[in-house]
Scaffold this active site. Structure first.
Site, PDB file in Angstrom:
ATOM      1  N   ASP A 140      -5.134   0.273   0.004  1.00  9.77           N
ATOM      2  CA  ASP A 140      -5.568  -0.493   1.024  1.00  9.77           C
ATOM      3  C   ASP A 140      -6.697  -1.478   0.417  1.00  9.77           C
ATOM      4  O   ASP A 140      -6.516  -2.779   0.907  1.00  9.77           O
ATOM      5  CB  ASP A 140      -6.272   0.144   2.266  1.00  9.77           C
ATOM      6  CG  ASP A 140      -6.991   1.385   1.589  1.00  9.77           C
ATOM      7  OD1 ASP A 140      -7.748   1.385   0.339  1.00  9.77           O
ATOM      8  OD2 ASP A 140      -7.549   2.021   2.421  1.00  9.77           O
TER       9      ASP A 140
ATOM     10  N   ARG B 125       0.726  -1.176   0.083  1.00 15.40           N
ATOM     11  CA  ARG B 125       0.004  -0.136  -0.099  1.00 15.40           C
ATOM     12  C   ARG B 125       0.883   1.164  -0.027  1.00 15.40           C
ATOM     13  O   ARG B 125       2.009   1.307   0.621  1.00 15.40           O
ATOM     14  CB  ARG B 125      -0.943   0.119   1.245  1.00 15.40           C
ATOM     15  CG  ARG B 125      -1.910   1.060   1.243  1.00 15.40           C
ATOM     16  CD  ARG B 125      -2.728   1.103   2.610  1.00 15.40           C
ATOM     17  NE  ARG B 125      -3.532   2.467   2.683  1.00 15.40           N
ATOM     18  CZ  ARG B 125      -4.120   2.890   3.590  1.00 15.40           C
ATOM     19  NH1 ARG B 125      -3.929   2.507   4.823  1.00 15.40           N
ATOM     20  NH2 ARG B 125      -4.957   4.157   3.240  1.00 15.40           N
ATOM     21  N   HIS B 126       0.468   2.399  -0.732  1.00 15.24           N
ATOM     22  CA  HIS B 126       1.101   3.571  -0.746  1.00 15.24           C
ATOM     23  C   HIS B 126       1.434   4.005   0.688  1.00 15.24           C
ATOM     24  O   HIS B 126       0.897   3.538   1.921  1.00 15.24           O
ATOM     25  CB  HIS B 126       0.400   4.657  -1.239  1.00 15.24           C
ATOM     26  CG  HIS B 126      -1.154   4.866  -0.893  1.00 15.24           C
ATOM     27  ND1 HIS B 126      -1.257   5.513   0.438  1.00 15.24           N
ATOM     28  CD2 HIS B 126      -2.361   4.316  -1.284  1.00 15.24           C
ATOM     29  CE1 HIS B 126      -2.666   5.584   0.634  1.00 15.24           C
ATOM     30  NE2 HIS B 126      -3.179   4.991  -0.357  1.00 15.24           N
TER      31      HIS B 126
ATOM     32  N   ARG C 255      -1.042   9.771   3.477  1.00 14.25           N
ATOM     33  CA  ARG C 255      -1.470  10.510   2.520  1.00 14.25           C
ATOM     34  C   ARG C 255      -2.442  11.461   3.400  1.00 14.25           C
ATOM     35  O   ARG C 255      -2.902  11.307   4.355  1.00 14.25           O
ATOM     36  CB  ARG C 255      -2.217  10.059   1.455  1.00 14.25           C
ATOM     37  CG  ARG C 255      -3.293   9.126   2.101  1.00 14.25           C
ATOM     38  CD  ARG C 255      -4.358   8.886   0.936  1.00 14.25           C
ATOM     39  NE  ARG C 255      -5.317   7.602   1.187  1.00 14.25           N
ATOM     40  CZ  ARG C 255      -6.474   7.996   2.166  1.00 14.25           C
ATOM     41  NH1 ARG C 255      -6.497   9.088   2.791  1.00 14.25           N
ATOM     42  NH2 ARG C 255      -7.212   6.976   2.470  1.00 14.25           N
TER      43      ARG C 255
ATOM     44  N   ARG D  22      -0.275   9.333  -5.463  1.00 12.14           N
ATOM     45  CA  ARG D  22       0.302   8.682  -4.124  1.00 12.14           C
ATOM     46  C   ARG D  22       0.910   7.320  -4.406  1.00 12.14           C
ATOM     47  O   ARG D  22       2.010   7.202  -3.695  1.00 12.14           O
ATOM     48  CB  ARG D  22      -0.755   8.646  -3.192  1.00 12.14           C
ATOM     49  CG  ARG D  22      -1.971   8.014  -3.622  1.00 12.14           C
ATOM     50  CD  ARG D  22      -2.946   8.027  -2.316  1.00 12.14           C
ATOM     51  NE  ARG D  22      -4.127   7.406  -2.488  1.00 12.14           N
ATOM     52  CZ  ARG D  22      -5.198   7.676  -3.157  1.00 12.14           C
ATOM     53  NH1 ARG D  22      -4.999   9.300  -3.501  1.00 12.14           N
ATOM     54  NH2 ARG D  22      -6.517   7.116  -3.187  1.00 12.14           N
TER      55      ARG D  22
END
Length: 422
Positions: A285, A38-39, A42, A106
């Protein structure tokens, strides 16, 4: 003398055991790795109507990777570098690694930050001594064409029908009843007109992001309210890919990614990956949720920022492969092992594949279509009616022909061809 011989024998046996262990250790080789992460941290993707912190409160606006998120991904890259030291080349080699991201700022930036940690330039790869970074390609496809890494994948009528069935399930109905007053309170305080089990996650997400960045929260967002919102947020993730008919949903969603990962792993086992050792997917996610529910290893909680699901292909002995999975969701801990139901942690590749075959659609577009019993009945009735009409027409035609043939012949034109010839 006997004692010395005994010691020599024990020493020899110890050496044999040590050498045997070394041989066995050398026999087992890591052959291929896939990671889905996952990034990083943010900003919120939106605000609610009565939020005092609107988009201007965030340096790059909504839904963007923060400097905290950049550091999280750099740390993950460093962790992967340490984990696969000796497997991956110390310096970047384009033949060894392939990175793909969704076409979102992102996730693209997370992939770049991750690669900065994984491949700090050394030697000839340093193009500027003042910059400890080198460019590494990150691949993507337009958001409108993404059919692998962004979930839920739509349009898919069958999936939407399953979601409607989920809304009628006892668990969903009871959860709604238990939280009606709470959801109304959140709606009143936030200014949202639609605050349901499926949308309330946005409120939690906004408040969570603001709290992590030391922005003030409204007075109604107490510790107890935040905890209840967090639980409902986790429920909304389960709603997307589970609660009821999880396997059917998986075939239409997370199973798509499972199929691709299995395809890549199998190619590596068959020496058909052309030197490729490592594939990384920079995602969301919901991607990890869909993937882990398809694998049936989901822990019921939203994947945190920079969490990483790892697949490793090991060759235990020539031609004998196993797959191991790990999940890194805490930077202070080693990734913890995962096992799909029905197999041990080091799962034989063939068994791993066969156990997951049930969540892989053979024809995704076909399975997404809804087979309507009423429509089928209408078609059958229509065909029967057409058949009856055709049968009656044939009977009528035969009757007419039969009557014409049975009538008494009256005056007829007689050819005079024969007389002229005579």
């Amino acid at each position: 003398m006997a004692a010395r011989s005994g010691c020599n024998l024990i020493s020899s046996l110890g050496m044999i055991v040590l050498l045997s262990g070394q041989i066995l250790a050398q026999a087992r080789q890591l052959r291929f790795v896939t990671v889905v992460y996952r990034h990083g941290d943010r900003s919120p993707v939106r605000s609610y109507p009565r939020d005092v912190h609107q988009e201007s409160a965030w340096p790059q606006g909504f839904g963007q990777l923060t400097q905290i998120g950049m550091k999280q991904q750099w740390d993950l890259g460093q962790a992967l570098r340490a984990r696969y030291k000796g497997f991956l080349n110390e310096s970047y080699d384009r033949h060894e690694i392939y990175v793909r991201s969704t076409d979102v700022d992102r996730t693209l930036m997370s992939a770049e930050a991750n690669l900065a940690g994984l491949y700090p330039p050394e030697g000839a790869q340093v193009f500027n001594p003042n910059i400890s970074w080198q460019p590494v390609p990150v691949h993507t496809v337009p958001d409108s064409e993404e059919q692998l890494l962004k979930f839920p994948i739509l349009p898919c009528p069958k999936y939407l029908k399953l979601q409607e069935e989920t809304r009628q399930s006892p668990e969903y109905v009871n959860k709604t009843r238990e939280n009606t007053e709470f959801l109304q309170m959140v709606a009143n305080n936030s200014g949202l007109t639609d605050c349901s089990l499926e949308s309330v996650w946005t409120i939690y997400d906004i408040l969570f992001c603001e709290s992590k960045h030391n922005l003030s929260l409204p007075s109604w967002a107490t510790k107890d309210v935040m905890e209840r919102l967090r639980n409902l947020k986790d429920f909304s993730f389960r709603f997307l890919f589970g609660i009821i008919k999880q396997e059917e949903k998986a075939r239409l969603q997370g199973g798509v990614l499972v199929a691709q990962i299995l395809k890549n792993i199998s190619a590596a086992a068959q020496n058909a990956s052309h030197g490729l050792k490592f594939i990384a997917y920079s995602t969301h996610d919901t991607t990890l949720g869909a993937l882990q529910m398809a694998l049936d290893v989901y822990n019921g909680k939203q994947a945190p920022y920079a969490s990483c699901h790892i697949f490793e292909l090991h060759e235990e002995s020539p031609g004998n492969f196993t797959v191991e999975m790990y999940f890194r969701n805490d930077s202070t801990q080693q990734p913890y092992p995962l096992s799909i139901p029905g197999c041990v942690h080091s799962c034989p590749l063939d068994k791993f594949h066969s156990l997951l075959d049930r969540v892989i659609a053979k024809d995704w577009e076909k399975e997404c279509q809804i087979s309507s019993p009423s429509n089928d009945t209408e078609v059958i009735v229509g065909l029967v009616a057409c058949g009856c009409i055709l049968f009656l027409l044939i009977v009528l035609l035969i009757t007419v022909l039969f009557r014409q043939k049975s009538q008494t012949l009256g005056y007829q034109h007689v050819s005079d061809l024969g007389e002229e010839q005579s």
